[in-house]
Scaffold this motif. Structure first.
Motif, PDB file in Angstrom:
ATOM      1  N   ARG A   1       2.959  59.957  12.638  1.00 26.27           N
ATOM      2  CA  ARG A   1       4.325  60.485  12.434  1.00 26.27           C
ATOM      3  C   ARG A   1       5.213  59.429  11.789  1.00 26.27           C
ATOM      4  O   ARG A   1       5.980  59.713  10.869  1.00 26.27           O
ATOM      5  N   ALA A   2       5.106  58.196  12.292  1.00 26.55           N
ATOM      6  CA  ALA A   2       5.964  57.117  11.778  1.00 26.55           C
ATOM      7  C   ALA A   2       5.632  56.806  10.321  1.00 26.55           C
ATOM      8  O   ALA A   2       6.529  56.695   9.474  1.00 26.55           O
ATOM      9  N   ILE A   3       4.338  56.712   9.999  1.00 24.56           N
ATOM     10  CA  ILE A   3       3.933  56.408   8.615  1.00 24.56           C
ATOM     11  C   ILE A   3       4.362  57.548   7.681  1.00 24.56           C
ATOM     12  O   ILE A   3       4.853  57.315   6.581  1.00 24.56           O
ATOM     13  N   ASN A   4       4.198  58.781   8.159  1.00 22.04           N
ATOM     14  CA  ASN A   4       4.598  59.938   7.339  1.00 22.04           C
ATOM     15  C   ASN A   4       6.092  59.890   7.043  1.00 22.04           C
ATOM     16  O   ASN A   4       6.520  60.127   5.912  1.00 22.04           O
ATOM     17  N   ARG A   5       6.898  59.554   8.044  1.00 26.95           N
ATOM     18  CA  ARG A   5       8.353  59.483   7.820  1.00 26.95           C
ATOM     19  C   ARG A   5       8.681  58.398   6.799  1.00 26.95           C
ATOM     20  O   ARG A   5       9.511  58.606   5.911  1.00 26.95           O
ATOM     21  N   LEU A   6       8.035  57.246   6.945  1.00 29.97           N
ATOM     22  CA  LEU A   6       8.311  56.151   6.001  1.00 29.97           C
ATOM     23  C   LEU A   6       7.872  56.552   4.594  1.00 29.97           C
ATOM     24  O   LEU A   6       8.583  56.289   3.618  1.00 29.97           O
ATOM     25  N   ASP A   7       6.729  57.217   4.478  1.00 29.41           N
ATOM     26  CA  ASP A   7       6.241  57.656   3.159  1.00 29.41           C
ATOM     27  C   ASP A   7       7.177  58.693   2.531  1.00 29.41           C
ATOM     28  O   ASP A   7       7.460  58.642   1.338  1.00 29.41           O
ATOM     29  N   VAL A   8       7.631  59.639   3.340  1.00 33.10           N
ATOM     30  CA  VAL A   8       8.523  60.674   2.803  1.00 33.10           C
ATOM     31  C   VAL A   8       9.851  60.052   2.380  1.00 33.10           C
ATOM     32  O   VAL A   8      10.393  60.362   1.320  1.00 33.10           O
TER      33      VAL A   8
END
Ligand code: ATP
Length: 134
Positions: free
Chosen positions: A122-129
Motif C-alpha cells: 500500500r505504501a509503495i503504491n501510494r508513493l508511486d501514484v
C-alpha cells in the motif's frame, strides 16, 4: 468520443464520479482496459493504480484492493481506500513503508508477515501514484 461513468467509492464515502473514455486497472487476473460498451463483469483488484483517461488528459488513483464492477456505460470501483495524488501524504506513506520493512525484517508469524507485506505494498503504491512512477 464515447464515455462511461466511473464511480470510486470507499467506506469513507465517494472519492470520484465523472465521465471517462477509458479505465485501466490491475485486476488479480492481470491488466484490464475498459472502454464504453464493455461486457458486464466483476473482478477483484490488486493494490495498484487505476488510470482514468479523458479527452486530452489522464488521472490516476491509488487503490488498496477492492472490486471493479463493469457495466456497458458504468464502472464502479469499491475499494478499502482510494486516493488521488493530491490527497496522498508522502511523509505518512514513507513512514508506513519503513514500519512495514522493519516488521518484515523480524521473525514473526505468517499472519503478521502477510499483514506487513500488504502494508508495504500500500505504501509503495501510494508513493508511486504520487510520483507517477510506472
Ligand atoms: P498507515 O499505516 O499510514 O495508516 P495504511 O496503509 O495502513 O497506512 P489504510 O488502512 O490503507 O492505511 O488507510 C486508512 C485510511 O487512511 C484511508 O482512508 C486511506 O485513504 C488513508 N491513508 C492511508 N495512508 C495515506 C497516505 N499516505 N496519504 C493519504 N491518505 C492515506
Amino acid at each position: 468520443m464515447k464515455t462511461l461513468t466511473v464511480s470510486v467509492v470507499t467506506p469513507d464515502g465517494p472519492v470520484l464520479e465523472d465521465a471517462y473514455q477509458m479505465v485501466s486497472c490491475k485486476a488479480e487476473s492481470g491488466e484490464l482496459g475498459v472502454l464504453p460498451g464493455h461486457i458486464p463483469m466483476v473482478a477483484p483488484l490488486t493494490i495498484s493504480a487505476v488510470r482514468l483517461k479523458k479527452e486530452g488528459s489522464s488521472e490516476r488513483i491509488a487503490v488498496s484492493g477492492g472490486f471493479l464492477e463493469v457495466r456497458p456505460d458504468k464502472v464502479t470501483i469499491l475499494a478499502q481506500s482510494a486516493e488521488k495524488p493530491s490527497e496522498i501524504d508522502v511523509d505518512r506513506a514513507r513512514k508506513a513503508k519503513e514500519r512495514a520493512e522493519a516488521r518484515l525484517a523480524q521473525k514473526q508469524s505468517d499472519i503478521d508477515f502477510r499483514r506487513a507485506e500488504l502494508a508495504l505494498k500500500r505504501a509503495i503504491n501510494r508513493l508511486d501514484v504520487k510520483e507517477n512512477n510506472f
